[in-house]
Design an enzyme around this catalytic site. Structure first.
Site, PDB file in Angstrom:
ATOM      1  N   GLU A   1       0.844  -1.214   0.000  1.00  0.00           N
ATOM      2  CA  GLU A   1       0.000   0.000   0.000  1.00  0.00           C
ATOM      3  C   GLU A   1       0.869   1.248   0.000  1.00  0.00           C
ATOM      4  OE1 GLU A   1      -2.920   0.558   3.225  1.00  0.00           O
ATOM      5  OE2 GLU A   1      -2.620   2.706   2.956  1.00  0.00           O
TER       6      GLU A   1
ATOM      7  N   SER B   1      -0.499  -6.899   7.414  1.00  0.00           N
ATOM      8  CA  SER B   1      -0.026  -5.777   8.225  1.00  0.00           C
ATOM      9  C   SER B   1      -1.034  -5.434   9.327  1.00  0.00           C
ATOM     10  CB  SER B   1       0.189  -4.592   7.289  1.00  0.00           C
ATOM     11  OG  SER B   1       0.079  -3.399   7.954  1.00  0.00           O
ATOM     12  N   ASN B   2      -2.334  -5.390   8.976  1.00  0.00           N
ATOM     13  CA  ASN B   2      -3.302  -4.971   9.997  1.00  0.00           C
ATOM     14  C   ASN B   2      -3.457  -6.034  11.077  1.00  0.00           C
ATOM     15  OD1 ASN B   2      -6.121  -6.414   9.539  1.00  0.00           O
ATOM     16  ND2 ASN B   2      -5.223  -6.059   7.529  1.00  0.00           N
TER      17      ASN B   2
END
Ligand code: F3S
Length: 299
Positions: free
Chosen positions: A126, A225-226
């Protein structure tokens, strides 16, 4: 008997749900589909898509002439759009609208002469996509320490206005720490809080549950990642375990706990959360007959 609670917001977020539906929708019409990277960080879903005909490619060069290419929710830089256009393939853009908003901000602010600061992980797709809309006019910082160093060493010489954005899944606690090191009342600095609501809600709900739990299980991909952020948030409050699915419970020796909390990353389908919840509830009965720890190998 211990209590198993799932966090209020856990699992698929709006953007991932939308991207997954776009791929399945296309696969119903056409089995020649290639996703630019895995569409989500969940191997079960990716395997299912592959079984239905989808291919995962790393670069636009790998596209076959008759394939529909899907851009995942993380988004991509401008150059990738140009490469796809040059190839002439049909494209489905599943970039999450929250990510597209960041692309728009950084492109507009770059055009207005601002320098862009991006809070995030520079290796994350991202962030690489956001960088790809800044015309090399940006710097990625990972935390308040790196941001402080920028203001101490580089800001005065830069002679440009600053626009600051964050990766959508940035840690909200660290973001607060970053805001504290930005010079106050400087009219040449604009800050955009671009952490998405889903991330914010998931991290806040996970923190609330972790505060009131003896142990937490965070369910989601190792590369998500989250999910890793949720693990970090929960670890601040209680013993926390990161698992990808309910099968991994077998290799865990969990301490006996009165209150067990479960949360899950944005790429974790509801059925995987349910499986973990069900296994915990089943094995909790097993634990009630032991006195020490829950041993899933016996399940
Ligand atoms: Fe979009 Fe936020 Fe999900 S940015 S992909 S809704 S975590």
């Amino acid at each position: 008997m211990s209590k198993v609670t799932v966090a209020k917001s856990a699992g698929f977020c709006f953007g991932v749900d939308r991207a997954v539906k776009m791929v399945y929708g296309e696969l119903e019409k056409n089995t020649k589909v290639a996703t630019l990277g895995p569409i989500i960080h969940n191997q079960d879903v990716v395997n299912d898509m592959k079984a239905k005909g989808a291919r995962i490619i790393d670069t636009v060069d790998e596209l076959r002439p008759d394939e529909t290419v899907v851009i995942r929710s993380h988004g991509v830089g401008r150059e990738i759009y140009q490469q796809i256009e040059a190839k002439g393939n049909k494209m489905l853009d599943a970039t999450c609208p929250f990510v597209s908003r960041i692309h728009k901000i950084v492109a507009e602010k770059t055009a207005e002469g601002y320098f862009i600061l991006i809070a995030g992980d520079r290796d994350h797709p991202e962030v690489q996509g956001i960088v790809g809309h800044c015309d090399e006019n940006c710097l990625v910082f990972k935390d308040n320490f790196e941001l402080k160093a920028f203001f101490e060493k580089n800001y005065k010489n830069l002679q440009k206005k600053l626009a600051i954005v964050a990766q959508t899944t940035y840690n909200i606690v660290v973001w607060g720490e970053c805001l504290n090191v930005i010079p106050k009342d400087d009219p040449d600095i604009v800050i955009y809080d671009t952490i998405c609501n889903a991330t914010d809600a998931r991290q806040s709900d996970a923190a609330e549950l972790a505060k009131d739990s003896d142990i937490m299980l965070v369910v989601g991909g190792r590369h998500s990642s989250n999910t890793v952020k949720l693990y970090e948030v929960c670890s601040r409050f209680c013993k926390t375990y990161h698992i990808e699915n309910s099968d991994e419970l077998r290799s865990l020796k969990l301490p006996n706990a009165n209150k067990i909390g479960i949360t899950a990353g944005a790429s974790t389908p509801a059925y995987i959360i349910k499986e973990v919840q069900t296994k915990m509830a089943e094995n909790e009965i097993l634990a009630a007959n032991q006195d020490e720890e829950i041993d899933f190998a016996q399940a």
